[in-house]
Design a protein around this motif. Sequence first.
Motif, mmCIF file in Angstrom:
data_model
loop_
_atom_site.group_PDB
_atom_site.id
_atom_site.type_symbol
_atom_site.label_atom_id
_atom_site.label_comp_id
_atom_site.label_asym_id
_atom_site.label_seq_id
_atom_site.Cartn_x
_atom_site.Cartn_y
_atom_site.Cartn_z
ATOM 1 N N UNK A 195 6.214 44.130 -32.737
ATOM 2 C CA UNK A 195 6.705 45.221 -33.569
ATOM 3 C C UNK A 195 5.531 46.149 -33.873
ATOM 4 N N UNK A 196 5.663 47.394 -33.474
ATOM 5 C CA UNK A 196 4.655 48.410 -33.761
ATOM 6 C C UNK A 196 5.209 49.320 -34.850
ATOM 7 N N UNK A 197 4.373 49.692 -35.809
ATOM 8 C CA UNK A 197 4.842 50.546 -36.897
ATOM 9 C C UNK A 197 3.821 51.627 -37.205
ATOM 10 N N UNK A 198 4.313 52.740 -37.724
ATOM 11 C CA UNK A 198 3.440 53.810 -38.184
ATOM 12 C C UNK A 198 4.197 54.650 -39.197
ATOM 13 N N UNK A 199 3.469 55.183 -40.136
ATOM 14 C CA UNK A 199 4.030 56.092 -41.125
ATOM 15 C C UNK A 199 3.051 57.211 -41.348
ATOM 16 N N UNK A 200 3.548 58.341 -41.770
ATOM 17 C CA UNK A 200 2.654 59.458 -42.016
ATOM 18 C C UNK A 200 3.282 60.473 -42.935
ATOM 19 N N UNK B 242 -2.843 51.214 -39.447
ATOM 20 C CA UNK B 242 -3.362 51.350 -40.802
ATOM 21 C C UNK B 242 -4.089 50.063 -41.181
ATOM 22 N N UNK B 243 -5.400 50.106 -41.107
ATOM 23 C CA UNK B 243 -6.191 48.923 -41.450
ATOM 24 C C UNK B 243 -5.963 48.521 -42.903
ATOM 25 N N UNK B 244 -5.794 49.506 -43.789
ATOM 26 C CA UNK B 244 -5.557 49.230 -45.198
ATOM 27 C C UNK B 244 -4.287 48.406 -45.397
ATOM 28 N N UNK B 245 -3.185 48.831 -44.804
ATOM 29 C CA UNK B 245 -1.910 48.126 -44.978
ATOM 30 C C UNK B 245 -2.008 46.728 -44.386
ATOM 31 N N UNK C 4 -1.705 42.524 -37.113
ATOM 32 C CA UNK C 4 -3.051 42.966 -36.774
ATOM 33 C C UNK C 4 -3.151 44.482 -36.700
ATOM 34 N N UNK C 5 -4.358 44.941 -36.993
ATOM 35 C CA UNK C 5 -4.698 46.350 -36.861
ATOM 36 C C UNK C 5 -4.967 46.658 -35.392
ATOM 37 N N UNK C 6 -4.453 47.792 -34.930
ATOM 38 C CA UNK C 6 -4.745 48.276 -33.577
ATOM 39 C C UNK C 6 -5.126 49.757 -33.670
#
Length: 197
Positions: A71-76, A138-141, A176-178
Amino acid sequence: MPVIECDVEAARDRLEAAGVTVDSGNTDHERWRASRGGATAVAYDDKIVIQGSDPRDIEALLREGGGRAHVYFDGGSRGNPGPAAIGWVIVTGDGIVAEGGETIGTATNNQAEYEALITGLEAARDYDYDEVHVRGDSELIVKQVRGEYDTNDPDLREKRVTVRELLREFDEWTLEYVPREVNDRADGLVNEALDRA
């Protein structure tokens, strides 16, 4: 338009067991058809074609459960806070199984990242995967969910609890962060949704 190659009678049984009404087909080639939410599934001899604006719910019932997914996720957001959107992609060895991108109103970038993660996990749960490997840029999340970082923001803390509850529904999971280049499809879905708004 998703196409599922399967035993259409076993798929019919799964739909009926979930309380979905299955009707006769409209043509000689259609074995049956069923609607749920914003989508209609049409069965042929060895495949089901799903039509409509929101196929995720009925598609999840039709696909056989289990297995592993990425599962890949992103928000902006454009502004912080500002108009925001999310993107998520579910990938298996067969390729992209499902994806989504949508606006979520006004939010901070971090709120959008969490919403994308939650929505992607909900979709993976609905598809009944046993194991998920989640990746985001997002390394923070990622570090907040894994417990490596804390947050003072009550909204983000609540979203982190929701993510952890969703992760517990899987037999196995990793997060994991990518780099953004690895997450380009989810990132593209965010930008497409914001451009459409």
